[in-house]
Design a protein around this motif. Structure first.
Motif, PDB file in Angstrom:
ATOM      1  N   ALA A   1       0.847  -1.190   0.000  1.00  0.00           N
ATOM      2  CA  ALA A   1       0.000   0.000   0.000  1.00  0.00           C
ATOM      3  C   ALA A   1       0.882   1.238   0.000  1.00  0.00           C
ATOM      4  O   ALA A   1       1.838   1.343   0.767  1.00  0.00           O
ATOM      5  CB  ALA A   1      -0.917  -0.007   1.220  1.00  0.00           C
ATOM      6  N   GLN A   2       0.558   2.180  -0.852  1.00  0.00           N
ATOM      7  CA  GLN A   2       1.391   3.372  -1.011  1.00  0.00           C
ATOM      8  C   GLN A   2       1.398   4.232   0.250  1.00  0.00           C
ATOM      9  O   GLN A   2       2.440   4.750   0.654  1.00  0.00           O
ATOM     10  CB  GLN A   2       0.901   4.200  -2.190  1.00  0.00           C
ATOM     11  N   SER A   3       0.219   4.390   0.873  1.00  0.00           N
ATOM     12  CA  SER A   3       0.079   5.337   1.976  1.00  0.00           C
ATOM     13  C   SER A   3      -0.345   4.632   3.255  1.00  0.00           C
ATOM     14  O   SER A   3      -1.007   3.600   3.224  1.00  0.00           O
ATOM     15  CB  SER A   3      -0.956   6.411   1.632  1.00  0.00           C
ATOM     16  N   THR A   4       0.026   5.235   4.374  1.00  0.00           N
ATOM     17  CA  THR A   4      -0.484   4.796   5.676  1.00  0.00           C
ATOM     18  C   THR A   4      -1.878   5.385   5.850  1.00  0.00           C
ATOM     19  O   THR A   4      -2.117   6.562   5.571  1.00  0.00           O
ATOM     20  CB  THR A   4       0.451   5.258   6.797  1.00  0.00           C
ATOM     21  N   ILE A   5      -2.821   4.547   6.313  1.00  0.00           N
ATOM     22  CA  ILE A   5      -4.241   4.916   6.291  1.00  0.00           C
ATOM     23  C   ILE A   5      -4.860   4.654   7.652  1.00  0.00           C
ATOM     24  O   ILE A   5      -4.548   3.658   8.308  1.00  0.00           O
ATOM     25  CB  ILE A   5      -4.984   4.117   5.208  1.00  0.00           C
ATOM     26  N   ILE A   6      -5.722   5.534   8.053  1.00  0.00           N
ATOM     27  CA  ILE A   6      -6.495   5.369   9.277  1.00  0.00           C
ATOM     28  C   ILE A   6      -7.957   5.662   8.956  1.00  0.00           C
ATOM     29  O   ILE A   6      -8.263   6.525   8.120  1.00  0.00           O
ATOM     30  CB  ILE A   6      -5.968   6.301  10.402  1.00  0.00           C
ATOM     31  N   SER A   7      -8.861   4.903   9.575  1.00  0.00           N
ATOM     32  CA  SER A   7     -10.283   5.137   9.319  1.00  0.00           C
ATOM     33  C   SER A   7     -10.770   6.334  10.135  1.00  0.00           C
ATOM     34  O   SER A   7     -10.158   6.737  11.135  1.00  0.00           O
ATOM     35  CB  SER A   7     -11.101   3.897   9.679  1.00  0.00           C
ATOM     36  N   LYS A   8     -11.890   6.880   9.719  1.00  0.00           N
ATOM     37  CA  LYS A   8     -12.451   8.033  10.413  1.00  0.00           C
ATOM     38  C   LYS A   8     -12.782   7.691  11.853  1.00  0.00           C
ATOM     39  O   LYS A   8     -12.464   8.457  12.788  1.00  0.00           O
ATOM     40  CB  LYS A   8     -13.707   8.511   9.676  1.00  0.00           C
ATOM     41  N   SER A   9     -13.412   6.530  12.076  1.00  0.00           N
ATOM     42  CA  SER A   9     -13.807   6.143  13.435  1.00  0.00           C
ATOM     43  C   SER A   9     -12.588   5.935  14.329  1.00  0.00           C
ATOM     44  O   SER A   9     -12.591   6.295  15.509  1.00  0.00           O
ATOM     45  CB  SER A   9     -14.667   4.880  13.394  1.00  0.00           C
ATOM     46  N   CYS A  10     -11.531   5.343  13.744  1.00  0.00           N
ATOM     47  CA  CYS A  10     -10.314   5.113  14.517  1.00  0.00           C
ATOM     48  C   CYS A  10      -9.622   6.439  14.840  1.00  0.00           C
ATOM     49  O   CYS A  10      -9.121   6.646  15.953  1.00  0.00           O
ATOM     50  CB  CYS A  10      -9.380   4.183  13.743  1.00  0.00           C
TER      51      CYS A  10
ATOM     52  N   PRO B   1     -15.195   1.659   7.115  1.00  0.00           N
ATOM     53  CA  PRO B   1     -15.572   1.039   8.389  1.00  0.00           C
ATOM     54  C   PRO B   1     -14.977  -0.347   8.589  1.00  0.00           C
ATOM     55  O   PRO B   1     -14.949  -0.856   9.700  1.00  0.00           O
ATOM     56  CB  PRO B   1     -17.107   0.975   8.309  1.00  0.00           C
ATOM     57  N   ASN B   2     -14.517  -0.998   7.501  1.00  0.00           N
ATOM     58  CA  ASN B   2     -14.001  -2.365   7.639  1.00  0.00           C
ATOM     59  C   ASN B   2     -12.499  -2.411   7.912  1.00  0.00           C
ATOM     60  O   ASN B   2     -11.914  -3.483   7.929  1.00  0.00           O
ATOM     61  CB  ASN B   2     -14.313  -3.194   6.387  1.00  0.00           C
ATOM     62  N   MET B   3     -11.851  -1.266   8.086  1.00  0.00           N
ATOM     63  CA  MET B   3     -10.417  -1.230   8.319  1.00  0.00           C
ATOM     64  C   MET B   3     -10.118  -0.099   9.287  1.00  0.00           C
ATOM     65  O   MET B   3     -10.657   0.999   9.166  1.00  0.00           O
ATOM     66  CB  MET B   3      -9.696  -1.019   6.979  1.00  0.00           C
ATOM     67  N   GLU B   4      -9.273  -0.377  10.288  1.00  0.00           N
ATOM     68  CA  GLU B   4      -8.955   0.659  11.271  1.00  0.00           C
ATOM     69  C   GLU B   4      -7.679   1.406  10.929  1.00  0.00           C
ATOM     70  O   GLU B   4      -7.691   2.613  10.703  1.00  0.00           O
ATOM     71  CB  GLU B   4      -8.837   0.030  12.665  1.00  0.00           C
TER      72      GLU B   4
ATOM     73  N   LYS C   1     -17.353  -8.065  -0.221  1.00  0.00           N
ATOM     74  CA  LYS C   1     -18.769  -7.864  -0.509  1.00  0.00           C
ATOM     75  C   LYS C   1     -19.168  -6.406  -0.306  1.00  0.00           C
ATOM     76  O   LYS C   1     -20.027  -5.886  -1.001  1.00  0.00           O
ATOM     77  CB  LYS C   1     -19.614  -8.772   0.401  1.00  0.00           C
ATOM     78  N   GLN C   2     -18.531  -5.767   0.683  1.00  0.00           N
ATOM     79  CA  GLN C   2     -18.877  -4.375   0.929  1.00  0.00           C
ATOM     80  C   GLN C   2     -18.386  -3.465  -0.183  1.00  0.00           C
ATOM     81  O   GLN C   2     -18.834  -2.348  -0.321  1.00  0.00           O
ATOM     82  CB  GLN C   2     -18.269  -3.928   2.270  1.00  0.00           C
ATOM     83  N   GLY C   3     -17.413  -3.965  -0.976  1.00  0.00           N
ATOM     84  CA  GLY C   3     -16.926  -3.177  -2.099  1.00  0.00           C
ATOM     85  C   GLY C   3     -16.100  -1.996  -1.675  1.00  0.00           C
ATOM     86  O   GLY C   3     -15.920  -1.056  -2.440  1.00  0.00           O
TER      87      GLY C   3
END
Length: 414
Positions: free
Chosen positions: A219-228, A280-283, A334-336
């Motif tokens: 993955a190119q970038s480090t990512i954080i979810s909104k909820s996290c 929502p499926n990834m923190e 499935k969530q796409g």
């Protein structure tokens, strides 16, 4: 050793037997295969009848020899009535209880079944007659398929060598045989290739909040979810000028960027920047940008992540330590939306930064979508031919970014 028995109706049956096996036990195996009672069978080798008490080796039967079976039309019936031991056209027993008791009483036949077909032996020893019937139907279908393949092989042996269609069939049969042998070898010597691969997770702290971080060097970038990010108290630092859309298996919204925040790996703090996604499926995903910045080493031999060139080492989490919803890859696909293995750069994700200020646009490379094109359809067709549903195949291929081998391993292991 293997022997071939030609039955009275000119069918060929291959049996795997011991050279010291008695003729009576061979007849018992043939009774299961042909539904012809043991008393009605007469086995001939080189034109001479073989008696029940004789051993195969003593009458000269060797590996790959041919044995003829003819019928005694007036043979006495000393066992259960023939109607109780006969079978329906689908292979199930007319009287499964009588068949079960008949086989149980024959210790030699039970010994053979326990060695060669433990599942059928356990069904006969059990009390579930419906399960026994289903297994008999399954074995019947397997015999029919094997017989069909043998007939096709025999037909190809005598086919016109100058016939184009026959040569195509021979070529396909040879290719399929090679594939089957390769698959059998993989099951024996490399069975882990068919198991599900657990992604790499480590324990981290982001702004003092403990997290299970997914480590993805693709993955190119480090990512954080909104909820996290909200849980970590970082949303107040969100720069919304970096909004956009990330495309992968599906698409998800890039809400903005947090330029710097402290993360703790082991006992050392490191500065880190994040893209904030509405996923929502990834923190939290630790991507290539921070892996390179902090000189990280993914050490699969020791199963650790080394940070700062080795100044800190943290172990990758075992499956039992990873939250179950992190492991539910099928739900992700499935969530796409973007889940593990489907994030920017590694899965062809791209950022649309039309709202970013001049000079601040992302320079990430845009890759093609792996779920389009004839190559992807060819992979779907190959996996569907292995017996999997089309939707399950598409989800598996999408999950593993079009990697056919990893998708097959996931489907076999699922």
């Amino acid at each position: 050793m293997k022997i071939t028995v030609m039955t009275a109706d000119e069918q060929f049956i291959t049996l795997d037997v011991d050279p010291e096996e008695s003729v009576e036990n061979v007849k018992a195996l043939l009774e299961v295969e042909t539904r012809v009672s043991l008393q009605q069978q007469q086995l001939l080798f080189n034109g001479k009848e073989m008696r029940n008490a004789e051993r195969l080796s003593s009458v000269g039967v060797r590996d790959n020899d041919l044995v003829m079976m003819v019928l005694h039309t007036s043979a006495p019936s000393s066992r259960a009535p023939t109607n109780d031991l006969s079978f329906h056209p689908d292979g199930s027993a007319i009287n499964p209880g009588a068949f079960q008791q008949h086989v149980r009483r024959d210790s030699d036949m039970m010994a053979q079944l326990l060695q060669r077909d433990p599942a059928l032996a356990q069904a006969i020893l059990g009390s579930d007659l419906n399960g026994l019937q289903n297994l008999l139907r399954e074995r019947h279908q397997q015999r029919l398929e094997l017989r069909r393949q043998q007939e096709e092989e025999m037909a190809l042996m005598y086919a016109d060598p100058f016939d184009v269609e026959s040569q195509k069939k021979i070529e396909a049969a040879i290719r399929q045989k090679g594939i089957d042998e390769n698959w059998a070898a993989a099951l024996e010597y490399n069975p882990e290739a068919f198991a599900r691969v657990i992604m790499l997770y480590v324990d981290m702290e982001v702004n003092g909040v403990p997290l299970k971080a997914f480590v993805d060097s693709g993955a190119q970038s480090t990512i954080i979810s909104k909820s996290c990010a909200e849980r970590c108290g970082l949303l107040r630092l969100l720069d919304q000028r970096y909004k956009g859309i990330a495309h992968g298996v599906g698409q998800t919204e890039i809400l903005g960027r947090i330029h710097v925040a402290p993360i703790k790996i082991g006992n050392i703090f490191y500065p880190c920047s994040f893209m904030v996604l509405d996923a929502p499926n990834m923190e939290f995903l630790f991507g290539l940008d921070m892996l390179r910045k902090h000189q990280c080493i993914i050490d699969l031999k020791e199963n650790v992540l080394r940070v700062g060139g080795g100044e800190v080492s943290v172990p990758f989490l075992q499956e039992k330590d990873i939250p179950t919803h992190f492991l539910d890859e099928s739900r992700y696909s499935k969530q796409g939306s973007l889940g593990p293995g489907s994030l920017p750069e590694s899965s062809g994700a791209k950022e649309k930064n039309d709202n970013m200020p001049t000079g601040s646009r992302s320079s990430g490379t845009t890759l093609s979508d792996p779920t389009r094109g004839p190559e992807f359809e060819a992979k779907i067709a190959k996996l569907v031919d292995l017996g999997f549903g089309r939707e399950a195949v598409i989800q598996a291929l999408s999950l593993f970014n079009g990697n056919e081998e990893q998708a097959a391993g996931f489907l076999f292991g699922g």
